[in-house]
Design an enzyme around this catalytic site. Structure first.
Site, PDB file in Angstrom:
ATOM      1  N   GLY A  70      41.836  29.540  31.394  1.00 33.25           N
ATOM      2  CA  GLY A  70      43.105  29.427  32.235  1.00 33.25           C
ATOM      3  C   GLY A  70      42.971  28.210  33.203  1.00 33.25           C
ATOM      4  O   GLY A  70      43.597  27.382  33.444  1.00 33.25           O
ATOM      5  N   ASN A 151      51.064  37.229  36.799  1.00 33.71           N
ATOM      6  CA  ASN A 151      49.989  38.156  36.563  1.00 33.71           C
ATOM      7  C   ASN A 151      49.750  39.498  37.407  1.00 33.71           C
ATOM      8  O   ASN A 151      49.123  40.357  37.037  1.00 33.71           O
ATOM      9  CB  ASN A 151      48.519  37.501  36.708  1.00 33.71           C
ATOM     10  CG  ASN A 151      48.433  36.701  38.164  1.00 33.71           C
ATOM     11  OD1 ASN A 151      49.538  35.871  38.307  1.00 33.71           O
ATOM     12  ND2 ASN A 151      47.578  36.920  39.007  1.00 33.71           N
ATOM     13  N   THR A 237      29.324  19.520  24.759  1.00 33.80           N
ATOM     14  CA  THR A 237      29.390  19.929  23.367  1.00 33.80           C
ATOM     15  C   THR A 237      30.372  21.303  23.424  1.00 33.80           C
ATOM     16  O   THR A 237      30.172  22.050  24.571  1.00 33.80           O
ATOM     17  CB  THR A 237      27.940  20.528  22.950  1.00 33.80           C
ATOM     18  OG1 THR A 237      27.389  19.158  23.118  1.00 33.80           O
ATOM     19  CG2 THR A 237      27.822  20.935  21.569  1.00 33.80           C
ATOM     20  N   CYS A 324      42.503  44.668  51.595  1.00 33.96           N
ATOM     21  CA  CYS A 324      41.252  44.905  51.496  1.00 33.96           C
ATOM     22  C   CYS A 324      40.544  44.858  50.429  1.00 33.96           C
ATOM     23  O   CYS A 324      39.334  44.978  50.149  1.00 33.96           O
ATOM     24  CB  CYS A 324      41.245  46.572  52.112  1.00 33.96           C
ATOM     25  SG  CYS A 324      40.926  46.497  53.990  1.00 33.96           S
TER      26      CYS A 324
HETATM   27  C1  LIG Z   1      48.278  33.755  35.323  1.00 31.32           C
HETATM   28  C2  LIG Z   1      46.933  33.368  35.582  1.00 31.32           C
HETATM   29  N1  LIG Z   1      46.333  32.073  35.364  1.00 31.32           N
HETATM   30  C3  LIG Z   1      45.226  31.713  35.349  1.00 31.32           C
HETATM   31  C4  LIG Z   1      44.283  32.530  35.244  1.00 31.32           C
HETATM   32  C5  LIG Z   1      42.754  32.138  35.166  1.00 31.32           C
HETATM   33  O1  LIG Z   1      42.300  32.173  34.031  1.00 31.32           O
HETATM   34  P1  LIG Z   1      40.453  32.063  33.668  1.00 31.32           P
HETATM   35  O2  LIG Z   1      40.062  33.250  34.202  1.00 31.32           O
HETATM   36  O3  LIG Z   1      40.816  31.951  32.200  1.00 31.32           O
HETATM   37  O4  LIG Z   1      40.205  30.888  34.058  1.00 31.32           O
HETATM   38  C6  LIG Z   1      44.539  33.786  35.289  1.00 31.32           C
HETATM   39  C7  LIG Z   1      43.406  34.970  35.028  1.00 31.32           C
HETATM   40  O5  LIG Z   1      43.075  35.696  36.078  1.00 31.32           O
HETATM   41  C8  LIG Z   1      45.798  34.508  35.314  1.00 31.32           C
HETATM   42  O6  LIG Z   1      46.116  35.467  35.254  1.00 31.32           O
HETATM   43 ZN   LIG Z   2      39.457  47.702  55.001  1.00 31.65          ZN
END
Ligand SMILES: Cc1ncc(COP(=O)(O)O)c(C=O)c1O
Ligand SMILES: [Zn+2]
Lengths: 395, 131
Positions: A70, A151, A237, A324
């Protein structure tokens, strides 16, 4: 007891993906660029995977580019649109305050290179407003990039509406669909998406493999230069086993999608209902416009890392946006973007359910979280001050 | 490898001297909710010796374990020794902490020093009052 509830971080590989990969590693060791039969067979396998992936999002195979995941797809889409814009004197990019760092850090870099970036408000419910996208577009805007689903808090964005606006205003539109591709039905045509990023390890495929959809005709420059692979857009590749594993995992996820979405939505809503019983807690993000498996909460008076460690002791794998856990002094930018103040954002918990989770898991999680939150509050000076009225409750 | 040493996990999972001393002779509170860790130490002091100590912590594993360890290290000790307690000693007693977690553990030393300040301030006030 072992309950994995961090499917937004990554997912276990499916048997179908493992089988496809091991078969590929054993049998298809050829280089897809070689002209002899072993190479050409590998090439066929590669192109079959491309077709499989393309059909899932309503794209043409030639619009799908395989990447290392991603992050790479995000970087490539954004850089490509930005550079093309710059050549036409367009140096303005629109995005949101709660994108993944793969997007935000790329935008930071572009800012240093002279671009102007507008980060849209995502409001208390964690949803961008299409009319605000429209209002932010200027003659010099070259790209709008808005994630499909967040996320951390799982909120789903009005991608179709934003896509329509961008198309009408002739601005390129990218969406980071890393959390959405697989669990949600996506149609790049109907939704007017120009670029889309996805990552295999979020839908039970292998890590280090993903893809970028780039509509035919949109600008696309390579980040990695070298051989002519991926139509000169991504040298090196091909990671054939990874790509084959991704295609197998995606096909399976799509086949299970509707049933899983219904099942997970029920589990999610039960989990939300159970956690809401904890006093001075709050769900982060819109309750309905969210991914089927995502539950994100803030609990006042406690800190997230200790919550995670204690849940881990009880066999539950989860995550948090506290400072943290991130190793920085600031809690998650996503929680801050939806208006959670620092004090509350430190006490965040993200539980993301997936394929293996059961209703029993959810009941166990509810009682474990209740337990741990009240234990930690029991010796928290912050909780003491809240309870005694010395400081006012926020949640 | 786990994030924390066994010692840290032991103190985190079974923190020693947790709680409050209602009639404490000294109280120290450091940190703030903005940065993510807050620690409060209560001391009972007699004849310049820490007779009892309790703590409350809002914070991560490192913060809770350091508070717990620090209370063990000062309990029953003369103030002359307590005032020399360092974060380094606490961290070493815990068999180390990850580098990015040291800043959370510093609060234990600071909370104890803040409690000592409170103690001396209170003492000089009662001395003045009795003058
Ligand atoms: C919304 C979002 N974008 C991008 C990424 C990055 O993807 P990758 O870990 O495949 O590089 C994540 C994963 O943590 C994600 O949750
Ligand atoms: Zn702490």
């Amino acid at each position: 007891m072992n309950i994995y509830a961090d499917h937004a971080a990554t997912t276990a590989m499916s048997e179908a993906a493992i089988d496809a990969m091991t078969r590929c590693m054993r049998e298809e060791y050829g280089n897809p660029s070689s002209l002899y039969k072993i190479g050409q067979r590998a090439k066929e396998v590669l192109e079959q995977a491309r077709e499989d992936v393309a059909s899932v999002i309503g794209a043409e195979p030639r619009e799908v580019y395989f990447t290392s995941g991603g992050s790479e797809a995000d970087n490539q889409a954004i850089r490509s649109a930005a550079l093309a814009g710059k050549k036409k004197g367009k140096n303005h990019i629109i995005s949101t305050a709660f994108e993944h760092h793969a997007v935000l850090h790329t935008l930071e870099q572009l800012k240093a290179e002279g671009f102007e970036v507008t980060l849209l408000d995502v409001h208390e419910n964690g949803v961008v407003r299409p009319e605000e996208v429209e209002a932010a577009i200027r003659p010099e805007t070259c790209l709008v990039t808005v994630m499909y689903a967040n996320n951390e808090i799982g909120t789903i964005q009005p991608i179709r509406e934003i896509g329509a606006i961008c198309r009408a205003r002739q601005v390129l539109f990218h969406t980071d669909a890393v959390q959405a591709a697989g669990p949600l039905a996506i149609d790049v045509q109907a939704e007017n998406i120009d670029y889309l990023s996805a990552s295999a390890h979020k839908f039970h495929g292998p890590k280090g493999t993903g893809f970028l959809y780039a509509r035919k005709g949109v600008p696309l420059i390579p980040l990695i230069n070298g051989g002519a692979q991926e139509k000169n857009r991504r040298a090196g590749t091909e990671n054939l086993p990874g790509i084959v594993g991704m295609a197998a995992a995606l096909k399976e996820t799509v086949a299970l999608r509707d049933a899983e979405a219904a099942r997970l939505t029920k589990l999610r809503d039960r989990l939300i209902e159970g956690l809401k019983e904890i006093p001075h807690s709050a769900l982060n993000g819109d309750a309905e416009k969210r991914l089927p498996g995502n539950v994100s909460f803030c609990f006042e008076g406690i800190e997230g890392e200790s919550l995670l460690l204690l849940l881990d002791e009880k066999g539950i794998s989860a995550s948090s946006g506290s400072a943290c856990t991130s190793g920085s002094l600031d809690p998650s930018h996503v929680l801050l973007a939806i208006g959670r103040v620092h004090d509350v954002a430190h006490g965040s918990l993200r539980l993301t359910l997936g394929r293996e989770n059961t209703p029993e898991d959810v009941e166990y999680i509810i009682s474990a979280v209740k337990n741990v939150v009240s234990y930690l509050r029991g010796f928290s000076p912050v909780w003491r001050d809240l309870q005694s009225g010395k400081t006012p409750f926020i949640l | 490898m786990a994030l924390y040493s066994e010692k840290v996990m032991d103190h985190f999972l079974h923190p020693r001297n947790v709680g409050v001393i209602e009639d404490a002779d000294a109280v120290g509170e450091v940190g703030n909710a903005k940065c993510g860790d807050i620690m409060k130490m209560y001391l009972k002091i007699k004849d310049d010796i820490v007779e009892d100590v309790r703590f409350e912590t809002f914070g991560c594993g490192s913060a809770i374990a350091s508070s717990s360890m620090a209370t063990e290290m000062i309990k029953g000790k003369p103030l002359s020794e307590v005032k020399n307690l360092t974060n380094k000693a606490v961290t070493e007693a815990l068999d180390g902490l990850p580098a990015h977690k040291i800043h959370c553990s510093v609060l234990a030393e600071e909370a104890i020093h803040s409690a000592l300040d409170d103690y001396y301030r209170r003492r000089s006030e009662t001395e003045k009052a009795s003058d």
